[in-house]
Design a protein around this motif. Sequence first.
Motif, short mmCIF file in Angstrom:
data_model
loop_
_atom_site.label_atom_id
_atom_site.label_comp_id
_atom_site.label_asym_id
_atom_site.label_seq_id
_atom_site.Cartn_x
_atom_site.Cartn_y
_atom_site.Cartn_z
N GLN A 1 -43.37 -17.01 -31.39
CA GLN A 1 -43.46 -15.62 -31.85
C GLN A 1 -43.88 -14.68 -30.73
OE1 GLN A 1 -46.21 -16.02 -35.14
NE2 GLN A 1 -44.57 -16.21 -36.67
N SER A 2 -44.64 -15.19 -29.77
CA SER A 2 -45.12 -14.36 -28.67
C SER A 2 -44.04 -14.10 -27.62
CB SER A 2 -46.33 -15.01 -27.99
OG SER A 2 -45.94 -16.12 -27.18
N LEU A 3 -42.93 -14.83 -27.69
CA LEU A 3 -41.90 -14.74 -26.65
C LEU A 3 -41.05 -13.47 -26.73
CD1 LEU A 3 -40.70 -18.47 -26.45
CD2 LEU A 3 -42.40 -17.28 -25.03
N ASP A 4 -41.38 -12.59 -27.68
CA ASP A 4 -40.71 -11.29 -27.70
C ASP A 4 -41.31 -10.36 -26.64
OD1 ASP A 4 -43.15 -10.99 -29.01
OD2 ASP A 4 -42.41 -9.33 -30.25
N LYS A 5 -42.43 -10.80 -26.04
CA LYS A 5 -43.09 -10.01 -24.99
C LYS A 5 -42.93 -10.71 -23.64
CE LYS A 5 -46.56 -7.92 -28.01
NZ LYS A 5 -45.96 -8.43 -29.25
N ARG A 6 -42.62 -9.89 -22.64
CA ARG A 6 -42.33 -10.42 -21.31
C ARG A 6 -43.47 -11.23 -20.72
NH1 ARG A 6 -39.69 -6.87 -16.39
NH2 ARG A 6 -39.30 -8.60 -14.97
N PHE B 1 -45.63 -13.09 -22.08
CA PHE B 1 -45.73 -14.43 -22.65
C PHE B 1 -44.52 -15.30 -22.27
CE2 PHE B 1 -48.60 -12.09 -25.57
CZ PHE B 1 -49.76 -12.81 -25.29
N ARG B 2 -43.37 -14.66 -22.11
CA ARG B 2 -42.21 -15.42 -21.61
C ARG B 2 -42.51 -15.94 -20.21
NH1 ARG B 2 -39.35 -11.14 -24.19
NH2 ARG B 2 -39.00 -10.01 -22.25
N GLN B 3 -43.16 -15.10 -19.41
CA GLN B 3 -43.53 -15.51 -18.05
C GLN B 3 -44.65 -16.54 -18.07
OE1 GLN B 3 -44.40 -11.64 -16.35
NE2 GLN B 3 -42.33 -11.44 -15.53
N LYS B 4 -45.59 -16.39 -18.98
CA LYS B 4 -46.71 -17.33 -19.07
C LYS B 4 -46.24 -18.73 -19.41
CE LYS B 4 -50.93 -18.27 -21.74
NZ LYS B 4 -51.87 -17.78 -22.77
N TYR B 5 -45.34 -18.84 -20.40
CA TYR B 5 -44.87 -20.15 -20.85
C TYR B 5 -43.57 -20.58 -20.17
CZ TYR B 5 -48.34 -19.42 -24.54
OH TYR B 5 -49.50 -19.20 -25.23
N GLU C 1 -35.75 -22.98 -20.89
CA GLU C 1 -36.60 -22.70 -19.73
C GLU C 1 -36.03 -21.56 -18.90
OE1 GLU C 1 -37.16 -26.34 -17.57
OE2 GLU C 1 -37.85 -27.43 -19.36
N ILE C 2 -36.91 -20.68 -18.46
CA ILE C 2 -36.51 -19.57 -17.62
C ILE C 2 -36.16 -20.08 -16.22
CG2 ILE C 2 -37.43 -17.53 -16.41
CD1 ILE C 2 -38.89 -16.80 -18.99
N GLU D 1 -36.09 -3.87 -10.11
CA GLU D 1 -37.21 -4.62 -10.69
C GLU D 1 -37.71 -4.03 -12.00
OE1 GLU D 1 -39.09 -6.51 -6.60
OE2 GLU D 1 -39.52 -4.42 -7.11
N ASP D 2 -37.37 -2.76 -12.27
CA ASP D 2 -37.81 -2.14 -13.52
C ASP D 2 -36.70 -2.09 -14.58
OD1 ASP D 2 -36.25 -0.27 -12.23
OD2 ASP D 2 -37.50 1.45 -12.77
N THR D 3 -35.58 -2.76 -14.33
CA THR D 3 -34.54 -2.88 -15.34
C THR D 3 -35.05 -3.78 -16.46
OG1 THR D 3 -32.65 -2.46 -13.87
CG2 THR D 3 -32.22 -3.87 -15.77
N ALA D 4 -34.57 -3.55 -17.69
CA ALA D 4 -34.99 -4.35 -18.84
C ALA D 4 -34.92 -5.84 -18.52
CB ALA D 4 -34.10 -4.03 -20.05
N ASP D 5 -35.85 -6.60 -19.08
CA ASP D 5 -35.92 -8.03 -18.81
C ASP D 5 -34.74 -8.76 -19.44
OD1 ASP D 5 -36.82 -10.57 -18.10
OD2 ASP D 5 -38.14 -10.74 -19.84
N PHE D 6 -34.05 -9.48 -18.60
CA PHE D 6 -32.88 -10.26 -19.01
C PHE D 6 -33.18 -11.22 -20.16
CE2 PHE D 6 -31.01 -14.48 -17.55
CZ PHE D 6 -29.86 -14.38 -18.33
N TYR D 7 -34.40 -11.75 -20.21
CA TYR D 7 -34.76 -12.76 -21.22
C TYR D 7 -35.29 -12.15 -22.53
CZ TYR D 7 -34.18 -16.11 -17.44
OH TYR D 7 -33.66 -16.87 -16.41
#
Length: 241
Positions: free
Chosen positions: A11-16, A18-22, A85-86, A129-135
């Motif tokens: 559920q947290s993976l909607d935020k960048r 947390f995607r980076q954290k995990y 995996e990213i 670098e400030d373009t929307a996150d691909f993931y």
Amino acid sequence: MLTAHKIKIFQSLDKRKFRQKYNLFLVEGNKTIKEIPTSKFKIQEVFSVDPSALTLDAKASEISAAELKKISFLQNPKDSVAVCEILENIELPQTGVQLVLDGIQDPGNLGTIIRLADWFGISQIICSEDTADFYNPKVIQASMGSFLRVNIVYTDLELYLKKSTFDIIGTDMQGEDLYSYQFPEKFNLVLGNEGNGMRDTTEKFLTNRITIPRFGKSQSTESLNVAMSAGIILGQIFGKK
């Protein structure tokens, strides 16, 4: 097995952050999930209301529709969710037309542009670098699986364009008519921010400017959506090949 701890993580993976954290992102829907094994992405886990509908090396864990709803980012969840995996941010050599995105903010626009790139056979998109996150889940959904086939690179655009050896073409109201312009074989096509266009630090590297002429007489439409503009321009570029 879908535990309460995993649900919280997914559920947290909607935020960048947390995607980076995990180092994880989610892919939804059997159609796209079935294509992942043929791409460069690696599946960590799959959860499905009907695992028999998937033919994957990775075993799918069966979950209920209620559980699927808890981990899905869709209002009406599909059949399955894959945890992937990213990838490392790696630039590939330019092979032809390449898109360069300067501060695109809307995830839907980015996903649509990725889908357009895939349709027209463009293998790489360079992003500021400030373009929307691909993931971002909205980007993944809007790309309709095309993210599996287009390499996305985030970098300092000013440094990137400075070292580029190919033409750098951008849109400008005073540019040359898109329909008469002769495009080179290899070049970078720059698309700017939805509201502000491209930055001065990007614009200074343009070698050529093009414009999409207005054929309608109404002046109420001031500009085109960036993804719409990309589709029109790419259709003209590849229609001439």
